[in-house]
Design a protein around this motif. Structure first.
Motif, PDB file in Angstrom:
ATOM      1  N   VAL A   1       0.905  -1.343  -0.052  1.00  0.00           N
ATOM      2  CA  VAL A   1       0.004   0.056  -0.055  1.00  0.00           C
ATOM      3  C   VAL A   1       0.946   1.209  -0.223  1.00  0.00           C
ATOM      4  CG1 VAL A   1      -1.816   1.207   1.202  1.00  0.00           C
ATOM      5  CG2 VAL A   1      -1.743  -1.284   1.434  1.00  0.00           C
ATOM      6  N   ASP A   2       0.827   1.907  -1.071  1.00  0.00           N
ATOM      7  CA  ASP A   2       1.639   3.153  -1.018  1.00  0.00           C
ATOM      8  C   ASP A   2       0.796   4.497  -0.825  1.00  0.00           C
ATOM      9  OD1 ASP A   2       3.894   1.997  -2.551  1.00  0.00           O
ATOM     10  OD2 ASP A   2       2.184   1.483  -4.063  1.00  0.00           O
ATOM     11  N   ILE A   3       1.061   5.457   0.284  1.00  0.00           N
ATOM     12  CA  ILE A   3       0.378   6.366   0.686  1.00  0.00           C
ATOM     13  C   ILE A   3       1.343   7.620   0.608  1.00  0.00           C
ATOM     14  CG2 ILE A   3      -0.576   7.519   2.682  1.00  0.00           C
ATOM     15  CD1 ILE A   3      -1.547   4.586   3.628  1.00  0.00           C
ATOM     16  N   ILE A   4       0.912   8.946   0.139  1.00  0.00           N
ATOM     17  CA  ILE A   4       1.719  10.188  -0.222  1.00  0.00           C
ATOM     18  C   ILE A   4       0.844  10.992   0.860  1.00  0.00           C
ATOM     19  CG2 ILE A   4       2.435  11.941  -1.503  1.00  0.00           C
ATOM     20  CD1 ILE A   4       2.780  10.499  -3.945  1.00  0.00           C
ATOM     21  N   ILE A   5       1.793  11.691   1.566  1.00  0.00           N
ATOM     22  CA  ILE A   5       1.478  12.685   2.871  1.00  0.00           C
ATOM     23  C   ILE A   5       2.100  13.964   2.422  1.00  0.00           C
ATOM     24  CG2 ILE A   5       1.018  13.148   5.251  1.00  0.00           C
ATOM     25  CD1 ILE A   5       1.767   9.835   5.464  1.00  0.00           C
ATOM     26  N   THR A   6       1.079  15.143   2.391  1.00  0.00           N
ATOM     27  CA  THR A   6       1.803  16.463   2.399  1.00  0.00           C
ATOM     28  C   THR A   6       0.667  17.570   3.196  1.00  0.00           C
ATOM     29  OG1 THR A   6       2.917  17.998   1.209  1.00  0.00           O
ATOM     30  CG2 THR A   6       0.672  17.221   0.173  1.00  0.00           C
ATOM     31  N   CYS A   7       1.161  18.831   3.155  1.00  0.00           N
ATOM     32  CA  CYS A   7       0.337  19.678   3.654  1.00  0.00           C
ATOM     33  C   CYS A   7       0.616  21.073   3.000  1.00  0.00           C
ATOM     34  CB  CYS A   7       0.659  19.866   5.345  1.00  0.00           C
ATOM     35  SG  CYS A   7      -0.191  21.038   6.102  1.00  0.00           S
ATOM     36  N   PRO A   8      -0.465  21.757   2.641  1.00  0.00           N
ATOM     37  CA  PRO A   8      -0.257  22.944   2.138  1.00  0.00           C
ATOM     38  C   PRO A   8       0.517  24.090   2.680  1.00  0.00           C
ATOM     39  CG  PRO A   8      -2.596  22.127   1.988  1.00  0.00           C
ATOM     40  CD  PRO A   8      -1.882  21.467   2.821  1.00  0.00           C
ATOM     41  N   ARG A   9       0.570  23.870   4.095  1.00  0.00           N
ATOM     42  CA  ARG A   9       1.206  24.928   4.861  1.00  0.00           C
ATOM     43  C   ARG A   9       2.513  24.454   4.820  1.00  0.00           C
ATOM     44  NH1 ARG A   9      -1.082  24.731  10.479  1.00  0.00           N
ATOM     45  NH2 ARG A   9      -2.061  22.681   9.891  1.00  0.00           N
ATOM     46  N   GLU A  10       3.507  25.296   4.243  1.00  0.00           N
ATOM     47  CA  GLU A  10       4.918  25.067   4.332  1.00  0.00           C
ATOM     48  C   GLU A  10       5.668  24.551   5.453  1.00  0.00           C
ATOM     49  OE1 GLU A  10       6.900  28.144   1.950  1.00  0.00           O
ATOM     50  OE2 GLU A  10       8.931  27.297   2.105  1.00  0.00           O
ATOM     51  N   ASP A  11       6.355  23.526   5.392  1.00  0.00           N
ATOM     52  CA  ASP A  11       6.965  22.813   6.691  1.00  0.00           C
ATOM     53  C   ASP A  11       6.219  22.056   7.497  1.00  0.00           C
ATOM     54  OD1 ASP A  11       9.515  23.482   5.539  1.00  0.00           O
ATOM     55  OD2 ASP A  11       9.469  25.359   6.624  1.00  0.00           O
ATOM     56  N   LYS A  12       5.015  22.293   7.407  1.00  0.00           N
ATOM     57  CA  LYS A  12       4.177  21.513   8.337  1.00  0.00           C
ATOM     58  C   LYS A  12       4.198  20.126   8.031  1.00  0.00           C
ATOM     59  CE  LYS A  12       2.011  23.942  11.331  1.00  0.00           C
ATOM     60  NZ  LYS A  12       2.625  23.803  12.353  1.00  0.00           N
ATOM     61  N   GLU A  13       4.417  19.542   6.896  1.00  0.00           N
ATOM     62  CA  GLU A  13       4.479  17.986   6.429  1.00  0.00           C
ATOM     63  C   GLU A  13       5.779  17.504   7.126  1.00  0.00           C
ATOM     64  OE1 GLU A  13       5.665  20.437   4.316  1.00  0.00           O
ATOM     65  OE2 GLU A  13       7.627  19.576   3.753  1.00  0.00           O
ATOM     66  N   LYS A  14       6.655  18.251   7.779  1.00  0.00           N
ATOM     67  CA  LYS A  14       8.065  17.686   8.451  1.00  0.00           C
ATOM     68  C   LYS A  14       7.738  17.069   9.693  1.00  0.00           C
ATOM     69  CE  LYS A  14      11.159  20.556   6.081  1.00  0.00           C
ATOM     70  NZ  LYS A  14      11.929  21.744   6.121  1.00  0.00           N
ATOM     71  N   SER A  15       6.718  17.280  10.369  1.00  0.00           N
ATOM     72  CA  SER A  15       6.475  16.412  11.517  1.00  0.00           C
ATOM     73  C   SER A  15       5.372  15.316  11.494  1.00  0.00           C
ATOM     74  CB  SER A  15       5.984  17.545  12.625  1.00  0.00           C
ATOM     75  OG  SER A  15       4.621  18.078  12.184  1.00  0.00           O
ATOM     76  N   ILE A  16       4.988  15.257  10.382  1.00  0.00           N
ATOM     77  CA  ILE A  16       3.827  14.377  10.336  1.00  0.00           C
ATOM     78  C   ILE A  16       4.162  12.930  10.485  1.00  0.00           C
ATOM     79  CG2 ILE A  16       2.117  13.340   8.771  1.00  0.00           C
ATOM     80  CD1 ILE A  16       1.605  16.203   7.591  1.00  0.00           C
ATOM     81  N   LEU A  17       5.114  12.328   9.585  1.00  0.00           N
ATOM     82  CA  LEU A  17       5.700  11.132   9.681  1.00  0.00           C
ATOM     83  C   LEU A  17       6.190  10.679  11.172  1.00  0.00           C
ATOM     84  CD1 LEU A  17       6.223   8.450   8.070  1.00  0.00           C
ATOM     85  CD2 LEU A  17       8.752   9.154   7.713  1.00  0.00           C
ATOM     86  N   HIS A  18       7.178  11.335  11.931  1.00  0.00           N
ATOM     87  CA  HIS A  18       7.434  10.690  12.898  1.00  0.00           C
ATOM     88  C   HIS A  18       6.402  10.908  13.984  1.00  0.00           C
ATOM     89  CE1 HIS A  18      11.693  10.556  12.452  1.00  0.00           C
ATOM     90  NE2 HIS A  18      11.376  11.314  11.452  1.00  0.00           N
ATOM     91  N   ASN A  19       5.428  11.663  13.964  1.00  0.00           N
ATOM     92  CA  ASN A  19       4.207  11.657  14.820  1.00  0.00           C
ATOM     93  C   ASN A  19       3.197  10.442  14.557  1.00  0.00           C
ATOM     94  OD1 ASN A  19       5.126  13.623  16.553  1.00  0.00           O
ATOM     95  ND2 ASN A  19       4.034  15.165  15.357  1.00  0.00           N
ATOM     96  N   THR A  20       3.026  10.181  13.416  1.00  0.00           N
ATOM     97  CA  THR A  20       2.171   9.157  13.060  1.00  0.00           C
ATOM     98  C   THR A  20       2.656   7.894  13.273  1.00  0.00           C
ATOM     99  OG1 THR A  20       1.442  10.507  10.889  1.00  0.00           O
ATOM    100  CG2 THR A  20       0.937   7.951  10.753  1.00  0.00           C
ATOM    101  N   ILE A  21       3.916   7.651  13.060  1.00  0.00           N
ATOM    102  CA  ILE A  21       4.956   6.459  13.625  1.00  0.00           C
ATOM    103  C   ILE A  21       4.649   6.106  14.974  1.00  0.00           C
ATOM    104  CG2 ILE A  21       6.890   5.282  13.610  1.00  0.00           C
ATOM    105  CD1 ILE A  21       5.687   4.996  10.707  1.00  0.00           C
ATOM    106  N   SER A  22       4.691   7.064  15.727  1.00  0.00           N
ATOM    107  CA  SER A  22       4.480   6.961  17.235  1.00  0.00           C
ATOM    108  C   SER A  22       3.104   6.473  17.728  1.00  0.00           C
ATOM    109  CB  SER A  22       5.025   7.926  17.981  1.00  0.00           C
ATOM    110  OG  SER A  22       4.963   9.412  17.745  1.00  0.00           O
ATOM    111  N   ILE A  23       2.362   7.091  16.859  1.00  0.00           N
ATOM    112  CA  ILE A  23       0.671   6.824  17.282  1.00  0.00           C
ATOM    113  C   ILE A  23       0.452   5.415  16.734  1.00  0.00           C
ATOM    114  CG2 ILE A  23      -1.688   7.320  16.702  1.00  0.00           C
ATOM    115  CD1 ILE A  23      -0.917  10.398  16.510  1.00  0.00           C
ATOM    116  N   LEU A  24       1.078   5.001  15.593  1.00  0.00           N
ATOM    117  CA  LEU A  24       0.781   3.614  15.109  1.00  0.00           C
ATOM    118  C   LEU A  24       1.189   2.535  16.004  1.00  0.00           C
ATOM    119  CD1 LEU A  24       1.145   4.186  11.303  1.00  0.00           C
ATOM    120  CD2 LEU A  24      -1.035   3.975  12.473  1.00  0.00           C
ATOM    121  N   LYS A  25       2.605   2.935  16.588  1.00  0.00           N
ATOM    122  CA  LYS A  25       3.309   2.188  17.613  1.00  0.00           C
ATOM    123  C   LYS A  25       2.461   1.982  18.894  1.00  0.00           C
ATOM    124  CE  LYS A  25       7.704   3.193  17.425  1.00  0.00           C
ATOM    125  NZ  LYS A  25       9.234   3.967  18.088  1.00  0.00           N
TER     126      LYS A  25
END
Ligand code: DCT
Ligand code: MG
Length: 400
Positions: free
Chosen positions: A234-258
């Motif tokens: 499953v391939d999922i692309i994630i971004t955010c129109p607010r500049e640089d906001k996308e940068k925190s998403i991955l680590h936070n998502t991973i800790s929640i899934l954990k």
């Protein structure tokens, strides 16, 4: 066909071939009938390729031969068979006689001989020989393990291994963490992911992300975006129109899934993007986005509904699924989406087309116009096709 072209009867050709385009994609591109010099393009990005492959008997044969050349690291013939297969996939009619090949590009004598044999016998001895070859069988098996590439497959083949069990039970082999998980969940990962499983994972991940960043753009991409009913991941692309906001998403998502105990394995690759660098010349170059390769637990709705259950999965109510996350900055999102939607053959041909026909360089980050020395901005995939002077292809027409 040659006669038709000269005599200016392209209508007959158009009725057989899916998308008739000119070699030179100039002003009359939108109206192929304006020119008598029409043919099926050698570029997949100038052909519409739906999912349904009515010439599967031929394309499967070509793909096995291509794969065998890939295992032999013989790129030229590998690409030749991949391109030939891709041309046949775009046809709206089944090849019934050798005359049906008239006017089709990229089908040399080697390919024609194979098609002829399949038309006559329903099978091709060369393909059967490849499939029965020890090297092909071993490479096919070993590279089906998550984390195993050509180098490792070659090593194990040379060491004389034949089965997954032999490798799994050999204590002397140094396996990467990825490979260890690949072996541990071999059956789950090897059984295809269905569209409904992919959607269930996508929707769950999207909920997690939207709680963190409500305006995040989360898109299911890869084969499922092209309309496939099943895939290997499953391939999922994630971004955010607010500049640089996308940068925190991955680590936070991973800790929640954990915390939700849904994460079996993950490997985060941080971004190595350098905005001073031009797009890569290599059509197979990997991108530099922050990304994460994972194995997630997919909860089964009802116990015992899985089609293929091993003794292990009988007692657990979840299935291990490969999920990839890619996190481009918003400005590169359209390029990333186009790149990760695939197919791989379409991507290669888009890049080849940009390079050879437009003097441009395309990769998953952007498009550079070498004549004007500028990067071309794009916020949608339509923008990119426009920059390239190509008719837009919907995702489900990109199954090249
Ligand atoms: N891709 C890419 N860079 C990578 C990996 C993939 O640009 N490092 C692109 C190529 C196709 C697309 O992303 C999805 O890749 P896959 O998941 O391998 O292919 P798929 O078409 O989704 O096929 P499957 O259904 O088997 O997953
Ligand atoms: Mg995929």
């Amino acid at each position: 066909f040659t006669e038709c072209m000269g005599a200016g009867h392209p209508v007959e050709i158009q009725s057989r071939h899916h998308l008739v385009v000119q070699q030179d994609c100039s002003a009359s591109f939108n109206n192929p009938l304006a020119s008598s010099w029409v043919q099926v393009s050698q570029y997949a990005c100038q052909r519409r390729t739906p999912l349904q492959d009515i010439n599967g008997i031929f394309t499967d044969a070509f793909e096995i031969l291509a794969e065998n050349y890939e295992f032999l690291e013989n790129k030229g013939p590998c690409r030749g068979f991949q391109r030939a297969s891709s041309v046949l996939k775009s046809l709206q009619f089944p090849i019934a006689t050798m005359n049906d090949l008239d006017g089709l590009p990229l089908l040399g004598n080697e390919m024609r001989t194979i098609i002829e044999e399949i038309l006559e016998d329903g099978k091709c001895s060369r393909v059967l020989d490849v499939m029965n070859g020890e090297r092909y069988k071993s490479f096919k098996l070993f590279t089906s393990v998550f984390g195993v590439g050509l180098k490792t497959a070659e090593k194990w083949y040379r060491m004389g291994f034949k089965t997954i069990e032999e490798i799994k039970s050999n204590p002397d082999l140094k396996l990467t963490k990825m490979q260890k998980y690949g072996f541990q969940y071999y059956e789950d990962i090897g059984s295809f992911v269905s569209k409904s499983e992919a959607l269930a994972i996508y929707e769950h991940v999207r909920e997690v992300i939207w709680k963190l960043v409500p305006d995040a753009v989360v898109t299911l991409t890869g084969g499922f975006r092209r309309g496939k009913e099943k895939g290997h991941d499953v391939d999922i692309i994630i971004t955010c129109p607010r500049e640089d906001k996308e940068k925190s998403i991955l680590h936070n998502t991973i800790s929640i899934l954990k915390n939700q105990e849904l994460l079996i394995f993950y490997d985060i690759i941080e971004s190595t993007f350098d905005n001073k660098k031009l797009p890569s010349k290599c059509v197979d170059a990997l991108d530099h986005f922050q990304k994460c390769f994972t194995i997630l637990k997919l909860q089964k709705k009802k116990e015992g509904t899985m089609e293929s259950m091993n003794s292990d999965s009988k007692i657990r109510n979840w299935k291990a699924v490969r999920v990839d996350f890619v996190i481009p900055p918003y400005k590169q999102y359209a390029y990333a989406l186009l790149g990760w939607t695939g197919s791989r053959q379409l991507e290669r041909d888009l890049r080849r087309y940009a390079n050879h026909e437009k003097n441009m360089m395309l990769d998953n980050h952007g498009l550079y116009d070498k004549s004007k020395n500028v990067f071309l901005e794009a916020y949608t995939e339509q923008d990119i096709f426009k920059h390239l002077g190509l008719e837009y292809l919907e995702p489900w027409e990109r199954n090249a």
